[in-house]
Design an enzyme around this catalytic site. Structure first.
Site, short mmCIF file in Angstrom:
data_model
loop_
_atom_site.label_atom_id
_atom_site.label_comp_id
_atom_site.label_asym_id
_atom_site.label_seq_id
_atom_site.Cartn_x
_atom_site.Cartn_y
_atom_site.Cartn_z
N PRO A 192 0.49 -0.59 10.44
CA PRO A 192 0.63 -1.87 9.74
C PRO A 192 0.71 -1.70 8.23
O PRO A 192 -0.16 -1.10 7.61
CB PRO A 192 -0.66 -2.61 10.14
CG PRO A 192 -1.14 -1.94 11.38
CD PRO A 192 -0.75 -0.51 11.22
N GLU A 193 1.80 -2.20 7.65
CA GLU A 193 1.95 -2.21 6.19
C GLU A 193 2.43 -3.60 5.81
O GLU A 193 2.37 -4.53 6.62
CB GLU A 193 2.90 -1.09 5.76
CG GLU A 193 2.42 0.27 6.24
CD GLU A 193 3.05 1.47 5.54
OE1 GLU A 193 3.60 1.31 4.44
OE2 GLU A 193 3.00 2.58 6.12
N LYS A 232 -1.10 -6.49 2.49
CA LYS A 232 -1.53 -6.20 3.85
C LYS A 232 -2.51 -7.24 4.39
O LYS A 232 -3.09 -7.05 5.47
CB LYS A 232 -2.18 -4.82 3.91
CG LYS A 232 -1.27 -3.67 3.49
CD LYS A 232 -2.02 -2.36 3.60
CE LYS A 232 -1.21 -1.19 3.09
NZ LYS A 232 -1.95 0.08 3.24
#
Length: 256
Positions: A2-3, A51
């Site tokens: 996840p970015e 994020k």
């Protein structure tokens, strides 16, 4: 991993079904917020900042961070969950839709979310992204390795390990090179273009190729030949934090 682009997509999925809707059910599966009930309250906005994902409800917000394993899933009410129930950290429902946050590294109910997250640097996926401010932040410590500076969300928000490795490769820069020896405006511009190019993709790619094993130049390719020069890709760490989410990949020939 996840970015910024992953969180942007998660926010878009939730926004599509929940923004402007009244919650018919809510459940925090986090002890601190177990008594918080948002039933009957309206979702005002759903947004991402780097994020971080925010679901605004009145003067508070549900704040989440995916960390390494987290995910938000949105589906018609009554649909079987795609992850085990014990991994759920929050459940939200409208009349016809359900959103479940699984294995969220952060899941909290906070007042004044913009103040809470004011420490973040410019968000690469913000339409009003301030590139000059990001450059100023990154160049404040010229001796710092560019590979650690790019991950510092206080300086610029949205880059994670994948984009850190890929941007350094595309700029021909080893992650350990000091910021003062790097063309920082060009690096910032590249990071923004990479995230923007992937924010609506189902498969992230930095090479332009979405075939399995061909999506990235160096990330996850330790020991495999560089797609440009065929030199084996190095896998290493930068600094003392030798955790898997901070492993580095680079080409010893293409990057100096």
């Amino acid at each position: 991993m996840p970015e910024g682009d992953t969180v942007y997509q998660a926010a878009a999925r939730i926004r599509r079904r929940f923004e402007g809707q009244v919650l018919r059910y809510s459940q925090f599966r986090v002890p601190r917020y177990a008594l918080v009930d948002l039933t009957g309250r309206r979702v005002d906005a759903v947004r991402s900042i780097g994020k971080h994902l925010l679901i605004d409800v009145g003067d508070h917000a549900i704040h989440s961070h995916l960390k390494m394993e987290g995910a938000w899933m949105v589906h018609p009410l009554g649909t079987r969950w795609r992850r085990p129930g014990h991994q759920a950290r929050i459940v939200l429902r409208t009349d016809g839709w359900e959103a479940v946050g699984f294995e969220l590294g952060v899941c909290e109910w906070i007042p004044d979310p913009d103040t809470e997250l004011s420490y973040l640097g410019p968000d690469l996926l913000d339409p009003a992204f301030d590139a000059a401010a990001a450059v100023t932040n990154l160049t404040r410590d010229p001796d710092r390795p560019i590979g650690t500076a790019l991950l510092d969300q206080h300086l610029m928000a949205g880059v994670g390990n994948v984009y850190r490795c890929e941007a350094c490769f595309l700029r021909g820069v080893r992650p350990a090179r000091p910021v003062g020896e790097v063309d920082v405006p060009a690096m910032v511009d590249l990071c923004q273009r990479l995230l923007v190019a992937n924010k609506d993709r189902t498969v992230r790619t930095t090479t332009g190729n979405t075939r399995r094993g061909q999506q990235s130049w160096v990330y996850g390719r330790g020991g495999r030949p560089c797609l440009r020069c065929r030199t084996p890709i190095e896998r290493t760490f930068l600094g003392d934090d030798n955790s898997e989410d901070r492993v580095l990949y680079y080409c010893p020939r293409c990057q100096s």
